[in-house]
Design a protein around this motif. Structure first.
Motif, mmCIF file in Angstrom:
data_model
loop_
_atom_site.group_PDB
_atom_site.id
_atom_site.type_symbol
_atom_site.label_atom_id
_atom_site.label_comp_id
_atom_site.label_asym_id
_atom_site.label_seq_id
_atom_site.Cartn_x
_atom_site.Cartn_y
_atom_site.Cartn_z
ATOM 1 N N ILE A 43 0.775 -1.108 -0.016
ATOM 2 C CA ILE A 43 0.115 -0.225 0.114
ATOM 3 C C ILE A 43 0.967 1.240 0.042
ATOM 4 C CG2 ILE A 43 -1.825 -1.222 1.112
ATOM 5 C CD1 ILE A 43 -1.083 0.233 3.560
ATOM 6 N N ASN A 62 1.769 5.388 0.945
ATOM 7 C CA ASN A 62 1.500 6.212 1.922
ATOM 8 C C ASN A 62 1.126 7.588 1.251
ATOM 9 O OD1 ASN A 62 1.392 8.227 3.808
ATOM 10 N ND2 ASN A 62 3.359 7.754 4.629
ATOM 11 N N ARG A 105 -6.095 -4.198 -1.152
ATOM 12 C CA ARG A 105 -5.120 -3.361 -0.761
ATOM 13 C C ARG A 105 -5.671 -1.989 -0.881
ATOM 14 N NH1 ARG A 105 -2.280 -6.618 -4.571
ATOM 15 N NH2 ARG A 105 -2.106 -4.851 -5.875
ATOM 16 N N GLN A 106 -6.639 -1.695 -1.669
ATOM 17 C CA GLN A 106 -7.118 -0.249 -1.882
ATOM 18 C C GLN A 106 -7.820 -0.108 -0.536
ATOM 19 O OE1 GLN A 106 -9.630 0.321 -5.220
ATOM 20 N NE2 GLN A 106 -7.934 -0.611 -6.478
ATOM 21 N N GLU A 148 -5.146 0.551 2.186
ATOM 22 C CA GLU A 148 -4.505 2.030 1.915
ATOM 23 C C GLU A 148 -5.499 3.018 2.325
ATOM 24 O OE1 GLU A 148 -1.958 2.421 -1.906
ATOM 25 O OE2 GLU A 148 -3.661 3.735 -2.380
ATOM 26 N N ASN A 169 -4.370 5.750 5.166
ATOM 27 C CA ASN A 169 -4.303 7.425 4.772
ATOM 28 C C ASN A 169 -5.425 8.017 5.449
ATOM 29 O OD1 ASN A 169 -2.259 6.649 3.394
ATOM 30 N ND2 ASN A 169 -3.058 6.332 1.244
#
Length: 202
Positions: A42, A44, A131-132, A135, A139
Motif C-alpha cells: 500500500i 502512503n 489493498r485499496q 490503503e 491514509n
C-alpha cells in the motif's frame, strides 16, 4: 474510524518468517519474486512511498494459517507443498506499547460499509481491491497503527498487520529463540495442524 481493536503492551503474537530476517522486520511488499498480499503493498499518501508492514498471528496456529497454509484450497483435496517450510521459522513477538487497530472482524466491518466476504474471504484475484481498502484505512486514519481480523483459513485465529509508518521495530520485541519449521519439533507442529485442518503436506 469507529470500530477499533485496542491491544495492550505485552500482548504476544507469532510470526512465520525467513530465518535470514529478523522477526521484527517490516517489509514493503515490493520486489522481485514478492507476490502481493491481501493488504500489501500500500502507498502512503504523504510521501507516495510504500508503507512497510508486519503481519503476525494471535497464536501459533494463526501464524501458520496466515503463512504456510494461507493458499491451501478451501475444499478437499487440501494440500500444501512441504518445500514452503524450508528456511522458515516461527518466532513469538511482543508489543512494547499499546496499539490501536482497525477492526476488520464481522463486528467492525459494517462500519466500513463492507463485509467479510469482500475483504477477508475473497481470493487472491481480489487483492487489488483489498489493498485499496487497506490503503484507504491507513491514509484516512492517522491514529491507527494497523489492522485486526480473523484468519480466512481458521476462524479461531486472530491476525494483525502493523503499519511501519506508525509502529517501529522499537515497538516490537522478539523472543531470542525461533522454531525451525522444516525439521524436528517445528515440522511436527506444522504436520499436527495440517492434520487437524485436513491438509496434506506433499
Amino acid at each position: 474510524m469507529r470500530a477499533v481493536e485496542r491491544v495492550s503492551a505485552g500482548a504476544a503474537f507469532w510470526r512465520v518468517h525467513d530465518a535470514r530476517r529478523s522477526a521484527t522486520a517490516f517489509f514493503d511488499g515490493i520486489g522481485a519474486g514478492i507476490n502481493p498480499t491481501r493488504f500489501a503493498p500500500i502507498v502512503n499518501d504523504v510521501d507516495s512511498q510504500a508503507v512497510p508492514v508486519l503481519y503476525a498471528g494471535g497464536n501459533r496456529q494463526g501464524a501458520l494459517f496466515e503463512s504456510v497454509f494461507h493458499d491451501a484450497p478451501r475444499t478437499t483435496p487440501r494440500y500444501v507443498h512441504a518445500a514452503r517450510l524450508k528456511g522458515r521459522v516461527l518466532t513469538r513477538i511482543t508489543l512494547a506499547r499499546d496499539v490501536v487497530l482497525a477492526d476488520l472482524t464481522m463486528e467492525g466491518l459494517p462500519s466500513l460499509g463492507t463485509d467479510r466476504v469482500r475483504l477477508i474471504d475473497s481470493e487472491s484475484t481480489e487483492y487489488d481491491t483489498t489493498r485499496q481498502w487497506a490503503e484507504a484505512i491507513h491514509n484516512d486514519n492517522p491514529s491507527l497503527d494497523g489492522l485486526y481480523w480473523i484468519s480466512r483459513q481458521n476462524d479461531r485465529c486472530p491476525a494483525i498487520l502493523l503499519f511501519g509508518t506508525r509502529v517501529g521495530t522499537r515497538d516490537v520485541a522478539a523472543d531470542p529463540a525461533s522454531l525451525a519449521l522444516d525439521a524436528g519439533m517445528g515440522f511436527d507442529l506444522v504436520a499436527s495442524w495440517a492434520d487437524k485442518a485436513d491438509i496434506t503436506l506433499i
